[in-house]
Design an enzyme around this catalytic site. Sequence first.
Site, PDB file in Angstrom:
ATOM      1  N   ARG A  77      23.385  17.849  30.255  1.00 41.89           N
ATOM      2  CA  ARG A  77      24.139  18.023  29.006  1.00 41.89           C
ATOM      3  C   ARG A  77      25.445  17.253  29.205  1.00 41.89           C
ATOM      4  NH1 ARG A  77      20.896  22.312  26.664  1.00 41.89           N
ATOM      5  NH2 ARG A  77      20.022  23.519  28.364  1.00 41.89           N
ATOM      6  N   ASP A 108      17.142  20.277  19.502  1.00 40.28           N
ATOM      7  CA  ASP A 108      18.014  20.044  18.340  1.00 40.28           C
ATOM      8  C   ASP A 108      19.300  19.299  18.693  1.00 40.28           C
ATOM      9  OD1 ASP A 108      16.533  21.079  16.328  1.00 40.28           O
ATOM     10  OD2 ASP A 108      17.493  23.054  16.316  1.00 40.28           O
ATOM     11  N   THR A 130      10.791  21.055  24.120  1.00 40.88           N
ATOM     12  CA  THR A 130      11.455  22.309  24.510  1.00 40.88           C
ATOM     13  C   THR A 130      10.405  23.409  24.591  1.00 40.88           C
ATOM     14  OG1 THR A 130      12.859  24.113  23.701  1.00 40.88           O
ATOM     15  CG2 THR A 130      12.223  22.489  22.081  1.00 40.88           C
ATOM     16  N   ASP A 132      10.778  26.380  23.934  1.00 35.71           N
ATOM     17  CA  ASP A 132      11.025  27.432  22.935  1.00 35.71           C
ATOM     18  C   ASP A 132      10.233  27.260  21.632  1.00 35.71           C
ATOM     19  OD1 ASP A 132      12.807  28.608  24.662  1.00 35.71           O
ATOM     20  OD2 ASP A 132      14.586  27.667  23.775  1.00 35.71           O
ATOM     21  N   ARG A 176      16.378  31.909  23.430  1.00 35.46           N
ATOM     22  CA  ARG A 176      17.722  32.389  23.110  1.00 35.46           C
ATOM     23  C   ARG A 176      17.874  32.721  21.638  1.00 35.46           C
ATOM     24  NH1 ARG A 176      21.335  27.786  25.011  1.00 35.46           N
ATOM     25  NH2 ARG A 176      19.314  26.819  25.129  1.00 35.46           N
TER      26      ARG A 176
END
Length: 337
Positions: A77, A108, A130, A132, A176
């Site tokens: 990141r 995203d 990802t 998720d 999350r």
Amino acid sequence: MESKQMRRIGVFTSGGDAPGMNAAVRSVVRTALHMGIECVGIRRGYYGLINCDIIPLDFESVSGISRQGGTMLYSARSEEFYQPKGREKAVSTCKLLGIDGLVGIGGDGTFRGLLELSKLGVSVVGIPGTIDNDISCSTYTIGFDTACNTAQDSIDKLRDTMQSHERCSVVEVMGRHAGHLALYVGVACGATAVVIPEQDINYEHDLMEPIRRARLNGRTHFMVIVAEGVEGGAYHVAEEIRNTTALDTRVTILGHVQRGGSPSSRDRVTATHMGYEAVELLAKGMTNRVICLQGDQYVNYDIAEALAMRKSLDPQTYTVMRALTGMEQVKLKEELL
Ligand code: ATP
């Protein structure tokens, strides 16, 4: 959309890693070479783009990586990239290296970064990677299937010992902001109940009752799956169960193990298709697009449009989960759907 002849493209992975990212990188490189386009790898996401951390990629250098978890390009990141100055440095790297187009694989946040770069004149395409599965424009994201299988395997093992000791197990899986992983894993593992951030949950009604019903039906061990984004997480849910039922309740946080492992066939194949589609779009002179899967069709959307979309839980899976766990109709939070 602007038309620009592609001679050299860059590929990078960014944000949280996901199994299958390597297969996407391999596909981008080999598709590019097939189309007569050179390819370089940018390591450590936007951090690497700012700091010119690049490696040349040829046919051989991506050989055999599809079956490997993680990402050979590393992921990171970058705080600096949030600032206009950081983004200008990233554009300078593209100019210096003669990179005409970029393929970014991530979530995203990675797409928001690509959108900013496209405003600065760089041709960009995003690929959703990802575990998720929370990218709104795509019904599927690279890594989800492998993560489900990893969680399922761990939970099956956990169940053996929970059964022997007649315990209640509360397992926290990743997610999350979204309960896609918890929901699928809950169905796959035959959970007693699933607690996800999208639910407006009433503990007595939606959690204790399914446990009681299971006990009345003869069950002496219980499996509750919790998404990490639920308020208080698995420890809070376990405390509620312990206080109400006096069951011997144990918490297991699956954590980062869910991000690793050799990708499943589904993830390898999806990643390979998406990599191909991404390069094809760049080669056609298209930019600011994200590759998505809608049903069994690969489509693409404008990144800004894609980011504005909302994704709800798969209603069929949710209905089946409720029916099989014995959970009542739990109201879903509108703002999370
Ligand atoms: P995950 O799903 O694992 O969170 P992600 O791609 O959403 O993956 P983020 O950490 O949100 O992960 O974003 C990755 C990087 O993208 C950030 O470190 C930052 O450099 C860049 N980025 C994110 N949002 C923006 C934004 N609004 N503008 C510019 N760059 C951004």
